[in-house]
Design a protein around this motif. Structure first.
Motif, PDB file in Angstrom:
ATOM      1  N   LEU A   1       0.810  -1.220   0.000  1.00  0.00           N
ATOM      2  CA  LEU A   1       0.000   0.000   0.000  1.00  0.00           C
ATOM      3  C   LEU A   1       0.844   1.271   0.000  1.00  0.00           C
ATOM      4  CD1 LEU A   1      -3.001  -0.868   2.359  1.00  0.00           C
ATOM      5  CD2 LEU A   1      -2.833  -1.088  -0.129  1.00  0.00           C
TER       6      LEU A   1
ATOM      7  N   HIS B   1      -1.258 -11.519   2.818  1.00  0.00           N
ATOM      8  CA  HIS B   1      -1.555 -10.101   3.087  1.00  0.00           C
ATOM      9  C   HIS B   1      -1.068  -9.210   1.940  1.00  0.00           C
ATOM     10  CE1 HIS B   1      -1.756 -10.786   7.745  1.00  0.00           C
ATOM     11  NE2 HIS B   1      -2.878 -11.097   7.152  1.00  0.00           N
TER      12      HIS B   1
ATOM     13  N   ILE C   1      -3.368  -9.586  -0.962  1.00  0.00           N
ATOM     14  CA  ILE C   1      -4.631  -8.850  -0.714  1.00  0.00           C
ATOM     15  C   ILE C   1      -4.417  -7.368  -1.026  1.00  0.00           C
ATOM     16  CG2 ILE C   1      -6.236  -8.131   1.112  1.00  0.00           C
ATOM     17  CD1 ILE C   1      -5.642 -10.931   2.438  1.00  0.00           C
ATOM     18  N   HIS C   2      -3.286  -6.841  -0.581  1.00  0.00           N
ATOM     19  CA  HIS C   2      -2.978  -5.432  -0.885  1.00  0.00           C
ATOM     20  C   HIS C   2      -2.838  -5.209  -2.390  1.00  0.00           C
ATOM     21  CE1 HIS C   2      -1.313  -4.124   3.314  1.00  0.00           C
ATOM     22  NE2 HIS C   2      -2.619  -4.110   3.262  1.00  0.00           N
TER      23      HIS C   2
ATOM     24  N   ALA D   1      -6.187  -5.157  -3.839  1.00  0.00           N
ATOM     25  CA  ALA D   1      -6.876  -3.912  -3.479  1.00  0.00           C
ATOM     26  C   ALA D   1      -6.441  -2.785  -4.420  1.00  0.00           C
ATOM     27  CB  ALA D   1      -6.585  -3.533  -2.034  1.00  0.00           C
ATOM     28  N   ARG D   2      -5.168  -2.702  -4.692  1.00  0.00           N
ATOM     29  CA  ARG D   2      -4.647  -1.632  -5.553  1.00  0.00           C
ATOM     30  C   ARG D   2      -4.977  -1.863  -7.034  1.00  0.00           C
ATOM     31  NH1 ARG D   2      -4.279   1.794  -2.079  1.00  0.00           N
ATOM     32  NH2 ARG D   2      -2.326   2.661  -1.294  1.00  0.00           N
TER      33      ARG D   2
ATOM     34  N   TYR E   1     -10.090  -3.252   4.964  1.00  0.00           N
ATOM     35  CA  TYR E   1      -9.612  -2.169   4.105  1.00  0.00           C
ATOM     36  C   TYR E   1      -9.699  -2.592   2.630  1.00  0.00           C
ATOM     37  CZ  TYR E   1      -6.632   0.908   1.499  1.00  0.00           C
ATOM     38  OH  TYR E   1      -6.181   1.766   0.540  1.00  0.00           O
ATOM     39  N   ALA E   2      -9.216  -3.815   2.383  1.00  0.00           N
ATOM     40  CA  ALA E   2      -9.087  -4.270   0.995  1.00  0.00           C
ATOM     41  C   ALA E   2     -10.453  -4.446   0.329  1.00  0.00           C
ATOM     42  CB  ALA E   2      -8.300  -5.576   0.959  1.00  0.00           C
TER      43      ALA E   2
ATOM     44  N   ASN F   1     -11.831  -2.966  -3.018  1.00  0.00           N
ATOM     45  CA  ASN F   1     -12.107  -3.900  -4.114  1.00  0.00           C
ATOM     46  C   ASN F   1     -13.051  -5.001  -3.607  1.00  0.00           C
ATOM     47  OD1 ASN F   1     -12.120  -5.928  -6.017  1.00  0.00           O
ATOM     48  ND2 ASN F   1      -9.900  -6.251  -6.039  1.00  0.00           N
TER      49      ASN F   1
END
Ligand code: CP
Ligand code: NVA
Length: 306
Positions: free
Chosen positions: A9, A164, A167-168, A171-172, A194-195, A199
């Motif tokens: 992130l 993790h 997942i980030h 998300a991005r 958060y993710a 998304n």
């Protein structure tokens, strides 16, 4: 780009895509032209408090291929073992080296070092994240598939540091990611929360078959990460149904790609099939760590390819 790479992130979507583009270029140039002369006289310091084959050697090779050099340290052979603080160590190392890659247990220790260091600090794995791995894995998918559009990926097994970072990355970058983990071994709920907001295509399920159904990519990792040896028996028992094997992979899309960040334990989280088949992509995945690390060093240190 921020000064440090402590988790995925820290990068924007655009920065990740730029890093991938540069990784392609550097890989191509390495194959055709060989060593770059970007960093003569510059040094990468590596402070590793856990074992490593790939990350250590691929960072070293990356820096050498860019024309720089490296120094490898552990807590045991520095004054850290005599209680010098990580902050003082980071301050002093910053006077000698141009960039630091750190592998340690606690993400907070890494953050403390990054705060004290005046040079860029790269997370080379903590208990919480392995951003360089997550990024080079997604790069490998892009390389093999040609696009991340419409990508449906599955993570099967432990919801650990590498999970993790995946997942980030999802998300991005906005690709679909189904994670199947046994109860008690889910990814951190805060990371998920958060993710999923970023998304909604990121989902946690219990059933590995449900996770891989129709997926183009399946990824897994060890069931017992470094530092978890005391939990070994319990983990092995709980993870057993999450093995990546031909029966599970048959539920994914035709010719789905099977990834593993390595080291692998054949017969535990993955059967030998996906490592030993001649067209296994796992070895390219391992190689790509080196090219991605080169791109990261170029973006953190600056420098223009001719
Ligand atoms: N995948 C990976 O980080 O491997 P090493 O532990 O060998 O560095
Ligand atoms: N999850 C594993 C990754 C090894 C590269 C570990 O932390 O040991």
């Amino acid at each position: 780009m921020e000064k440090d790479l402590l988790c995925v992130l820290d990068l924007t979507r655009e920065e990740i895509l730029d890093l991938f583009e540069l990784t392609f270029r550097l890989k191509e140039r390495w194959k055709t032209k060989g060593t770059e002369n970007l960093f003569p006289g510059r040094t990468l310091g590596m402070l590793f408090n856990k074992p490593s084959t790939r990350t250590r050697v691929s960072f070293h090779a990356a820096m050498v291929q860019l024309g720089g050099s490296c120094v490898y340290l552990t807590s045991q052979d520095t004054q850290l073992c005599r209680n010098e603080t990580v902050e003082d160590t980071a301050r002093v190392l910053s006077r000698y080296v141009d960039v630091l890659a750190v592998r340690t247990y606690d993400q907070k220790v890494l953050e403390a070092m990054a705060k004290a260091a005046t040079v860029p600090v790269i997370n080379a794995l903590t208990d919480r994240y392995h951003p360089c791995q997550g990024l080079s894995d997604v790069f490998t998918i892009l390389e093999k598939r040609g696009t991340l559009d419409g990508l449906k990926a599955a993570w099967v097994g432990d919801g650990n540091n590498v999970a993790h970072s995946w997942i980030h990355a999802a998300a991005r970058l906005g690709f679909e990611l189904n994670l199947a983990c046994p109860e008690g071994y889910d990814p951190d709920p805060m990371i998920m929360e958060y993710a999923v907001k970023a998304n909604p295509g990121i989902r946690l399920v219990r059933d590995p078959v449900e996770a891989v159904e129709g997926c183009d990519v399946i990824s897994t990792d060890v069931w017992v990460s470094m530092g978890q040896d005391e939990e070994k028996e319990a983990r092995m028992a709980r993870m057993r149904p999450y093995q990546v094997n031909p029966s599970l992979v048959s539920r994914a899309a035709d010719s789905a790609m099977v990834l593993h960040c390595l080291p692998a334990h054949r017969g535990q989280e993955i059967t030998a099939d996906y490592l030993d088949k001649p067209d296994s992509v796992i070895w390219d995945q391992a190689e790509n760590k080196m090219h991605l690390h080169k791109a990261l060093l170029v973006r953190l240190l600056g420098g223009q390819l001719d």
